[in-house]
Design an enzyme around this catalytic site. Structure first.
Site, short mmCIF file in Angstrom:
data_model
loop_
_atom_site.label_atom_id
_atom_site.label_comp_id
_atom_site.label_asym_id
_atom_site.label_seq_id
_atom_site.Cartn_x
_atom_site.Cartn_y
_atom_site.Cartn_z
N ARG A 62 3.02 8.37 16.31
CA ARG A 62 3.20 7.18 15.49
C ARG A 62 4.67 6.78 15.34
NH1 ARG A 62 0.54 3.65 12.84
NH2 ARG A 62 -1.68 3.75 13.18
N THR A 88 0.83 -1.21 0.00
CA THR A 88 0.00 0.00 0.00
C THR A 88 0.87 1.26 0.00
OG1 THR A 88 -0.16 0.03 2.39
CG2 THR A 88 -1.89 -1.15 1.22
N GLU A 89 0.34 2.29 -0.66
CA GLU A 89 1.10 3.54 -0.75
C GLU A 89 0.50 4.64 0.11
OE1 GLU A 89 1.19 4.13 -4.96
OE2 GLU A 89 2.45 2.35 -5.20
N GLY A 96 -1.50 -4.39 11.07
CA GLY A 96 -2.15 -4.49 12.38
C GLY A 96 -3.66 -4.50 12.28
N ASP A 97 -4.32 -4.20 13.40
CA ASP A 97 -5.78 -4.20 13.44
C ASP A 97 -6.35 -3.13 12.49
OD1 ASP A 97 -5.68 -6.18 15.32
OD2 ASP A 97 -5.86 -4.83 17.03
N GLY A 101 -9.01 0.76 16.51
CA GLY A 101 -7.77 1.51 16.32
C GLY A 101 -7.91 2.72 15.41
N ALA A 152 -3.00 5.40 3.21
CA ALA A 152 -4.15 4.86 3.93
C ALA A 152 -5.32 4.76 2.94
CB ALA A 152 -4.50 5.76 5.10
N ASN A 153 -6.15 3.76 3.11
CA ASN A 153 -7.33 3.49 2.25
C ASN A 153 -7.01 2.96 0.87
OD1 ASN A 153 -9.30 4.04 4.14
ND2 ASN A 153 -9.17 6.23 3.76
N GLY A 179 1.54 -5.44 13.10
CA GLY A 179 1.04 -4.15 13.57
C GLY A 179 1.49 -3.86 14.98
#
Ligand SMILES: CCCCCCCCCCCCC/C=C/[C@@H](O)[C@H](COP(=O)(O)O)NC(=O)CCCCCCCCCCCCCCC
Ligand SMILES: Nc1ncnc2c1ncn2[C@@H]1O[C@H](COP(=O)(O)OP(=O)(O)O)[C@@H](O)[C@H]1O
Ligand SMILES: [Ca+2]
Length: 508
Positions: free
Chosen positions: A268, A134-135, A160-161, A465, A137-138, A203
Site C-alpha cells: 500500500r 474517516t479514522e 477510490g473504489d 478492490g 476502515a469501515n 483513489g
C-alpha cells in the site's frame, strides 16, 4: 442589461440552459471593475454573476461565469430573483450532503482535494455539508447505520473504489435493515436505495468514477453532484452458503485480478503504483485455477457483450432492460419461475474469471474490461480467460489498451449473465475428502507438475478492490439497486475526437 464574460475573447453570445447554472450571485462592485472599459461610463452600476457549467474536452467540466451589468438596481434584483427561482425549481439538486473523506486513499490527497477543489463549489451552490474524515476502515460504513439519513439528499465519498464500496455497503445495508430484509438470504428481493452517492475521485484505480463520468476529475464530479445528476447502477450481491459476503458494482475477479489485489495490499505504501508492480509479478507467475462456473444467461436484455456500441447517457438498452425485468418479476411473483430457468455449466482451468457490472474503464484501460457492458441493464458480463501461454495472455491484456477486440481469442469467452456461481476444484475436492492435511501443507504448488503453474491453492476474489474470504460464491445482479450523482458517459463530446485520433494513429 450588458454582459461580460470572464474570458473576454470567447464568443459574444452565451447560451446556458438553466440545468447548467451552478449559482447566481449579486456581484460585489469594486473600483477596479468600474474602471474597466465601457462600464466606467455608468453612473452607479449594478451587476449579478451567473456561474455555470462549461463543458470542455474529454468529458471535463469546469465552472465558468458571466456577469451582467445594468444601471437599474430594481431590474438587476428582479433578474437575480427570477434566476434563483428557476434554480429552486430544479428539485433533483441536493441541498444537504453527508461527505466521507478517506485521507489515506490513492496518493493520500483526499482531504486536500476536497477542501481546495470541491468545498468551494458546494458553498457557491449553497449546498450545506456534514464532513467526516474517516479514522479507520469501515468508519463510513458503520457511521451510515447510525446517522439520521433522511436529513440528507445524498452521500459523497472522497476516495477510490474501495471507499465507494464501503459507503455503498453502508447505504444498501442500512436500507435493508430499515426494511427488515435479511441480506443473508441470496434470493431476498433487495430494497432500492434512493439516496444518491457522489464520488469525488481520490483513489488508486477510480474505475467507478471513470466508467460513469468519463474522466477522473474532482471538479467535474463535484459539478455533476451540484446539478443533481442521477445515474442508476446495477449491484451484484455475493453470498457463500447462505451467508452474505459483499456487494459489487465494478469488478468481481478471481485468478489474475484477485492475485494482483492480494499481493498489492502488502504494498500500500507504493500508492497506485502497487497495482502495476503486483500486476507484473502476477503476470510472470502465470497461475491458473481449476473450477466450475454455472450461470444464468441474461435473456431480458437487448444487448450483448460483443456489441460495438457502448452504454451512454440515457442508454436505451438500460431503459428497455429495466422494463423487461420489471415485467418478468411481476410474472415470477406469481409463478416463482426464476430458479427453473436454464443454468449453463462450464468446467475448466482459468487464468482469470472476471464478472463486471460496468465496463470497468479506467485510465489504465480507457475502454475497460468489457467495453459494451451496461451500467443499469440488470446484467453482468462474465469473462472467462482459460489457460493459455504467457504470450497469449499478454496479447489479451494489451488489447485492453488499444482498439482491438479483447474477446476475439479462442481462450476467451464472454457471456452476459444475471446470476452465476463458482466453486474451485480444490473446495469441491475438500468437500469430498474432508481433511487432507497433505494438500494443505504442500498446497502452494502442484505436486505432480512442479513447473506447470497449475495452482492447487485457491485464488481470492477481488470484489471492487476488497478481498473476499471465500472462493466458492453465488452472485446475483440486482437491476438499478442504487443511484449515483452522474449521468453516464456523454455521446458526441468534444473528447471523442481524441479517441478517434488514436484509432487513426493505429491505422497509419
Ligand atoms: C501490458 C499492459 C496491460 C494493461 C492491462 C490493463 C487492464 C486494466 C483493467 C483494470 C480493471 C480495473 C477494474 C477495477 C478495479 C477496482 O475496483 C479495484 C479497486 O480500486 P481502488 O484501488 O481505487 O479502490 N482495483 C483493482 O483491483 C486494481 C486492478 C489492477 C489493474 C492493474 C493491472 C495491471 C496489469 C499489468 C500487467 C503487466 C504485464 C506486463 C508484461 C510485460
Ligand atoms: N481512515 C482510514 N484508515 C484506513 N483505511 C481506511 C480509512 N478510511 C477508509 N479506509 C479503507 O481504505 C480502503 C481503500 O480506500 P480507497 O479510498 O478505495 O483507496 P485506494 O483506491 O487507494 O484503494 C477502503 O477499503 C476503505 O475501507
Ligand atoms: Ca450492468
Amino acid at each position: 442589461m450588458k454582459m461580460r464574460q470572464n474570458h473576454p475573447f470567447d464568443t459574444k453570445n452565451c447560451f446556458v440552459p438553466t440545468s447548467d447554472i451552478i449559482a447566481v450571485e449579486e456581484t460585489e462592485f469594486n473600483k477596479k471593475q468600474h474602471n474597466i472599459g465601457k462600464w466606467q461610463k455608468m453612473a452607479k452600476p449594478h451587476a449579478f454573476t451567473v456561474y455555470y457549467v462549461k463543458k470542455a474536452r474529454n468529458h471535463r467540466w469546469r465552472c465558468s461565469d458571466v456577469t451582467f451589468w445594468c444601471v437599474d438596481e430594481h431590474l438587476c434584483n428582479q433578474w437575480i430573483q427570477a434566476l434563483k427561482e428557476l434554480l429552486e425549481m430544479q428539485k433533483s439538486r441536493p441541498k444537504q450532503l453527508l461527505v466521507y473523506i478517506n485521507p489515506y486513499g490513492g496518493r493520500r490527497q483526499g482531504k486536500r482535494i476536497y477542501e481546495q477543489k470541491v468545498a468551494p463549489l458546494f458553498s457557491l451552490a449553497s449546498i450545506s455539508t456534514d464532513v467526516v474524515i474517516t479514522e479507520h476502515a469501515n468508519h463510513a460504513k458503520d457511521n451510515l447505520f447510525e446517522v439520521n439519513i433522511n436529513k440528507y439528499d445524498g452521500v459523497v465519498c472522497v476516495g477510490g473504489d474501495g471507499m465507494f464500496s464501503e459507503v455503498m455497503h453502508g447505504l444498501i445495508g442500512r436500507m435493508q435493515k430499515d426494511s427488515g430484509i435479511d441480506q443473508n438470504n441470496p434470493k431476498a428481493p433487495l430494497v432500492q436505495c434512493n439516496i444518491r452517492i457522489g464520488i469525488i475521485p481520490a483513489g488508486s484505480t477510480d474505475c467507478i468514477c471513470y466508467s460513469t463520468v468519463g474522466i477522473i476529475d474532482p471538479v467535474t464530479s463535484a459539478l455533476h453532484i451540484i446539478v443533481g445528476d442521477c445515474q442508476p447502477l446495477d449491484v451484484s450481491s455475493v453470498h457463500h452458503n447462505n451467508t452474505f459476503l459483499k456487494y459489487s458494482v465494478s469488478l468481481l475477479g478471481y485468478g489474475f485480478y484477485g492475485d494482483i489485489l492480494k499481493d498489492s495490499e502488502k504494498k500500500r505504501w507504493m500508492g497506485p503504483m502497487r497495482y502495476d508492480y503486483s500486476g507484473f509479478k502476477t503476470f510472470l507467475s502465470h497461475h491458473y485455477y481449476e473450477g466450475t462456473i454455472s450461470f444464468q444467461p441474461a435473456r431480458h436484455t437487448l444487448g450483448s457483450p460483443r456489441d460495438k456500441d457502448s452504454c451512454r447517457t440515457g442508454c436505451y438498452i438500460c431503459k428497455k432492460s429495466e422494463q423487461q425485468l420489471a415485467e418478468q418479476h411481476k410474472e415470477c411473483g406469481l409463478k416463482r419461475e426464476e430458479d427453473e430457468e436454464e443454468w449453463k455449466v462450464i468446467k475448466g482451468k482459468f487464468l482469470a474469471i472476471n464478472a463486471v457490472n460496468m465496463s470497468c474503464a479506467c485510465p489504465r484501460s480507457p475502454k475497460g474490461l468489457s467495453p459494451a457492458a451496461h451500467l443499469a441493464d440488470g446484467s453482468a458480463d462474465l469473462i472467462l480467460v482459460r489457460k493459455c501461454s504467457r504470450f497469449d495472455f499478454l496479447r489479451y491484456l494489451v488489447r485492453h489498451t488499444n482498439q482491438d477486440d479483447q474477446f476475439d481469442f479462442s481462450f476467451v469467452d464472454v457471456y452476459r449473465v444475471k446470476s452465476f456461481q463458482f466453486t474451485s476444484k480444490l473446495s469441491e475436492d475438500n468437500e469430498s475428502n474432508v481433511t487432507d492435511i497433505g494438500k494443505k501443507r504442500f498446497g502452494q504448488f502442484c505436486r505432480d507438475h512442479p513447473a506447470c503453474c497449475c495452482n492447487s491453492a485457491n485464488s481470492t476474489w477481488n470484489c471492487d478492490g476488497e478481498t473476499l474470504d471465500s472462493s466458492a460464491i453465488e452472485v446475483r445482479v440486482h437491476c438499478q439497486l442504487m443511484k449515483l450523482f452522474a449521468r453516464g458517459i456523454e455521446e458526441n463530446c468534444k473528447g471523442e475526437a481524441a479517441y478517434s485520433q488514436s484509432s487513426i494513429e493505429q491505422l497509419l
